[in-house]
Design a protein around this motif. Structure first.
Motif, PDB file in Angstrom:
ATOM      1  N   VAL A 209       0.857  -1.274  -0.011  1.00  0.00           N
ATOM      2  CA  VAL A 209       0.602   0.029   0.160  1.00  0.00           C
ATOM      3  C   VAL A 209       1.620   1.183  -0.118  1.00  0.00           C
ATOM      4  CG1 VAL A 209      -1.726  -1.130   1.120  1.00  0.00           C
ATOM      5  CG2 VAL A 209      -0.257   0.146   2.423  1.00  0.00           C
ATOM      6  N   SER A 210       0.782   2.360  -0.146  1.00  0.00           N
ATOM      7  CA  SER A 210       1.580   4.010  -0.296  1.00  0.00           C
ATOM      8  C   SER A 210       1.568   4.283   0.796  1.00  0.00           C
ATOM      9  CB  SER A 210       0.326   4.845  -1.679  1.00  0.00           C
ATOM     10  OG  SER A 210      -0.581   5.227  -1.065  1.00  0.00           O
ATOM     11  N   LEU A 211       2.269   4.924   0.836  1.00  0.00           N
ATOM     12  CA  LEU A 211       2.096   5.864   1.954  1.00  0.00           C
ATOM     13  C   LEU A 211       1.047   6.470   3.065  1.00  0.00           C
ATOM     14  CD1 LEU A 211       4.272   6.256   4.988  1.00  0.00           C
ATOM     15  CD2 LEU A 211       5.022   8.209   3.363  1.00  0.00           C
ATOM     16  N   ASP A 212       0.470   7.046   1.178  1.00  0.00           N
ATOM     17  CA  ASP A 212      -0.884   7.924   2.253  1.00  0.00           C
ATOM     18  C   ASP A 212      -1.797   7.053   2.274  1.00  0.00           C
ATOM     19  OD1 ASP A 212      -0.107  10.026   1.008  1.00  0.00           O
ATOM     20  OD2 ASP A 212      -0.390  10.177  -0.429  1.00  0.00           O
ATOM     21  N   SER A 213      -2.291   6.210   2.261  1.00  0.00           N
ATOM     22  CA  SER A 213      -3.264   4.997   1.662  1.00  0.00           C
ATOM     23  C   SER A 213      -2.427   4.798   3.682  1.00  0.00           C
ATOM     24  CB  SER A 213      -3.173   3.745   1.159  1.00  0.00           C
ATOM     25  OG  SER A 213      -3.373   4.733   0.090  1.00  0.00           O
ATOM     26  N   LEU A 214      -1.628   4.723   4.259  1.00  0.00           N
ATOM     27  CA  LEU A 214      -1.488   4.372   4.880  1.00  0.00           C
ATOM     28  C   LEU A 214      -1.483   4.932   6.505  1.00  0.00           C
ATOM     29  CD1 LEU A 214       2.146   2.062   5.226  1.00  0.00           C
ATOM     30  CD2 LEU A 214       0.240   1.142   5.694  1.00  0.00           C
ATOM     31  N   GLU A 215      -0.918   6.454   6.279  1.00  0.00           N
ATOM     32  CA  GLU A 215      -1.636   7.543   7.404  1.00  0.00           C
ATOM     33  C   GLU A 215      -3.051   7.400   6.830  1.00  0.00           C
ATOM     34  OE1 GLU A 215       1.404  10.704   6.038  1.00  0.00           O
ATOM     35  OE2 GLU A 215       0.218  10.731   5.049  1.00  0.00           O
ATOM     36  N   LYS A 216      -3.559   7.248   6.066  1.00  0.00           N
ATOM     37  CA  LYS A 216      -5.374   7.550   6.507  1.00  0.00           C
ATOM     38  C   LYS A 216      -5.619   5.811   7.452  1.00  0.00           C
ATOM     39  CE  LYS A 216      -5.968   9.731   2.210  1.00  0.00           C
ATOM     40  NZ  LYS A 216      -6.297   9.811   0.646  1.00  0.00           N
ATOM     41  N   LEU A 218      -4.536   4.235   9.790  1.00  0.00           N
ATOM     42  CA  LEU A 218      -3.108   3.804  11.108  1.00  0.00           C
ATOM     43  C   LEU A 218      -3.809   5.001  11.833  1.00  0.00           C
ATOM     44  CD1 LEU A 218       0.427   2.577  10.248  1.00  0.00           C
ATOM     45  CD2 LEU A 218      -2.108   1.687  11.142  1.00  0.00           C
ATOM     46  N   GLY A 219      -3.837   6.219  11.764  1.00  0.00           N
ATOM     47  CA  GLY A 219      -3.758   7.826  11.805  1.00  0.00           C
ATOM     48  C   GLY A 219      -2.330   7.860  13.009  1.00  0.00           C
ATOM     49  N   ASP A 220      -2.864   8.682  14.647  1.00  0.00           N
ATOM     50  CA  ASP A 220      -1.896   7.700  15.532  1.00  0.00           C
ATOM     51  C   ASP A 220      -1.486   6.981  15.641  1.00  0.00           C
ATOM     52  OD1 ASP A 220      -1.228   8.037  18.180  1.00  0.00           O
ATOM     53  OD2 ASP A 220      -1.547  10.525  18.273  1.00  0.00           O
ATOM     54  N   LEU A 221       0.093   7.144  15.666  1.00  0.00           N
ATOM     55  CA  LEU A 221       1.119   5.620  15.818  1.00  0.00           C
ATOM     56  C   LEU A 221       0.683   5.281  17.293  1.00  0.00           C
ATOM     57  CD1 LEU A 221       3.386   7.334  13.985  1.00  0.00           C
ATOM     58  CD2 LEU A 221       2.040   5.282  12.906  1.00  0.00           C
ATOM     59  N   ASP A 222       0.750   5.855  17.862  1.00  0.00           N
ATOM     60  CA  ASP A 222       0.868   6.343  19.878  1.00  0.00           C
ATOM     61  C   ASP A 222      -0.207   4.832  19.723  1.00  0.00           C
ATOM     62  OD1 ASP A 222       3.435   6.128  20.195  1.00  0.00           O
ATOM     63  OD2 ASP A 222       3.264   8.907  20.355  1.00  0.00           O
ATOM     64  N   LYS A 223      -1.548   5.698  19.638  1.00  0.00           N
ATOM     65  CA  LYS A 223      -2.512   5.284  19.906  1.00  0.00           C
ATOM     66  C   LYS A 223      -3.229   3.654  19.252  1.00  0.00           C
ATOM     67  CE  LYS A 223      -5.286   9.057  21.534  1.00  0.00           C
ATOM     68  NZ  LYS A 223      -6.574   9.943  21.085  1.00  0.00           N
ATOM     69  N   ARG A 224      -2.982   3.964  18.331  1.00  0.00           N
ATOM     70  CA  ARG A 224      -2.589   2.319  17.345  1.00  0.00           C
ATOM     71  C   ARG A 224      -1.878   0.655  17.233  1.00  0.00           C
ATOM     72  NH1 ARG A 224      -5.384   1.116  12.284  1.00  0.00           N
ATOM     73  NH2 ARG A 224      -4.669  -1.626  11.874  1.00  0.00           N
ATOM     74  N   GLY A 231      10.366   9.545  18.253  1.00  0.00           N
ATOM     75  CA  GLY A 231      10.239  10.897  17.188  1.00  0.00           C
ATOM     76  C   GLY A 231      10.552  10.340  15.825  1.00  0.00           C
ATOM     77  N   GLU A 232      10.107   9.050  15.551  1.00  0.00           N
ATOM     78  CA  GLU A 232       9.891   8.507  14.021  1.00  0.00           C
ATOM     79  C   GLU A 232       8.782   8.595  14.243  1.00  0.00           C
ATOM     80  OE1 GLU A 232      11.770   3.883  12.473  1.00  0.00           O
ATOM     81  OE2 GLU A 232      10.266   3.744  14.871  1.00  0.00           O
ATOM     82  N   THR A 233       8.158   9.164  12.625  1.00  0.00           N
ATOM     83  CA  THR A 233       7.774   9.628  11.708  1.00  0.00           C
ATOM     84  C   THR A 233       7.110   8.170  10.944  1.00  0.00           C
ATOM     85  OG1 THR A 233       8.822   9.783   9.777  1.00  0.00           O
ATOM     86  CG2 THR A 233       8.227  11.826  11.365  1.00  0.00           C
ATOM     87  N   LEU A 234       5.853   8.221  10.413  1.00  0.00           N
ATOM     88  CA  LEU A 234       5.648   6.882   9.769  1.00  0.00           C
ATOM     89  C   LEU A 234       6.378   6.746   8.425  1.00  0.00           C
ATOM     90  CD1 LEU A 234       3.308   4.834   9.383  1.00  0.00           C
ATOM     91  CD2 LEU A 234       1.423   6.630   8.366  1.00  0.00           C
ATOM     92  N   MET A 235       6.787   8.149   7.508  1.00  0.00           N
ATOM     93  CA  MET A 235       7.416   7.599   6.620  1.00  0.00           C
ATOM     94  C   MET A 235       9.028   6.915   7.218  1.00  0.00           C
ATOM     95  SD  MET A 235       9.308  10.493   4.249  1.00  0.00           S
ATOM     96  CE  MET A 235       7.353  11.578   2.864  1.00  0.00           C
TER      97      MET A 235
END
Length: 274
Positions: A209-216, A218-224, A231-235
């Motif tokens: 899947v694309s990074l854009d799709s993952l962002e939609k 997953l949302g908040d990484l900690d809550k998920r 400090g690590e980003t989804l990218m």
């Protein structure tokens, strides 16, 4: 949740406005309004002449507002140790985490998304000593209660990620299943033994899947609950994992613009009709 809080809360200065001077003092004597205000602020004065316009701590003083004089008091509130704040408030913090559905268990009047069996609570390398739903906090962590029930001490929150990866690798590399789909978490790809084991017992499918799709999604990484460094980003995560997904995959299915049913048919075709 990972954070780097201060050792203590900041010191604060609290100024409280009281009644009008003419309402607080009459005929050289404190009125009930004046006495009540000073009493509520734990202040005693022997002589009302001590009340002047010189501001000071723990002593009433006069201050003009809109052409009228009021009695004020000023106090310094010392900061509280952060660890102590957590010990006093952690249960309420956890109880107020928002979930669509919560449950209660046993005879406890505490609601959470799942029954709580163990709680690791650390401030640096110190245990935040408190109870949540009747369970004492500690620094002992465990994996699956059937597959990896042993407890291991961790001395710093930063140790959790590595421990989690080791347990995840251990459990997955020991799975012995047939005729089923094993849907792992994304961090399983860091376990070399687990991924080699999956390739031996079955077919590894990477749903791309694309990074854009993952962002939609997953949302908040900690809550998920996504395993990541502070400090690590989804990218960062995406760029670090994709090469490993591609390395271990027997089949890669690009999900772009596909419905779930279409993805399922592509997987079926790739496995059974190749």
């Amino acid at each position: 949740m990972k954070m780097e809080p201060e050792e203590k809360s900041k010191d604060d200065i609290i100024e409280s406005k009281g009644p009008l001077l003419e309402s607080a003092i009459k005929d050289g004597v404190l009125t009930k309004a004046g006495e009540g205000f000073l009493k509520s602020n734990n202040i005693e004065i022997k002589n009302i002449k001590d009340i002047d316009e010189k501001e000071s701590f723990d002593k009433p003083y006069l201050k003009e507002l809109n052409g009228k004089k009021y009695i004020y008091v000023k106090k310094e509130k010392k900061g509280i140790e952060t660890k102590k704040l957590f010990e006093e408030n952690l249960e309420n913090i956890i109880a107020n985490i928002d979930f669509k559905k919560k449950m209660r268990w046993g005879d406890k009047d505490f609601a959470f998304v799942r029954p709580i069996r163990n709680i690791v609570a650390l401030f640096g390398n110190e245990i935040i000593k408190t109870k949540i739903a009747g369970i004492e906090t500690n620094n002992k962590i465990t994996g699956h209660r059937l597959l990896s029930p042993e407890f291991v001490e961790i001395n710093n929150p930063k140790d959790y990620e590595e421990y989690f990866k080791k347990i995840e690798n251990k459990i997955n590399s020991g799975l012995n299943v047939k005729k089923c789909v094993v849907a792992t978490g994304g961090s399983v790809v860091f376990g070399k033994e687990a991924m080699e084991h999956f390739k031996k017992i079955g077919t590894v499918v990477y749903l791309k899947v694309s990074l854009d799709s993952l962002e939609k999604r997953l949302g908040d990484l900690d809550k998920r609950g996504v395993v990541h460094k502070p400090g690590e980003t989804l990218m960062d995560i995406f760029n670090g994992r994709v090469p490993l997904y591609e390395k271990y995959a027997d089949i890669i299915i690009d999900e772009t613009h596909l419905e779930i049913s279409q993805v399922a048919r592509k997987i079926e075709a790739a496995i059974f009709y190749k």
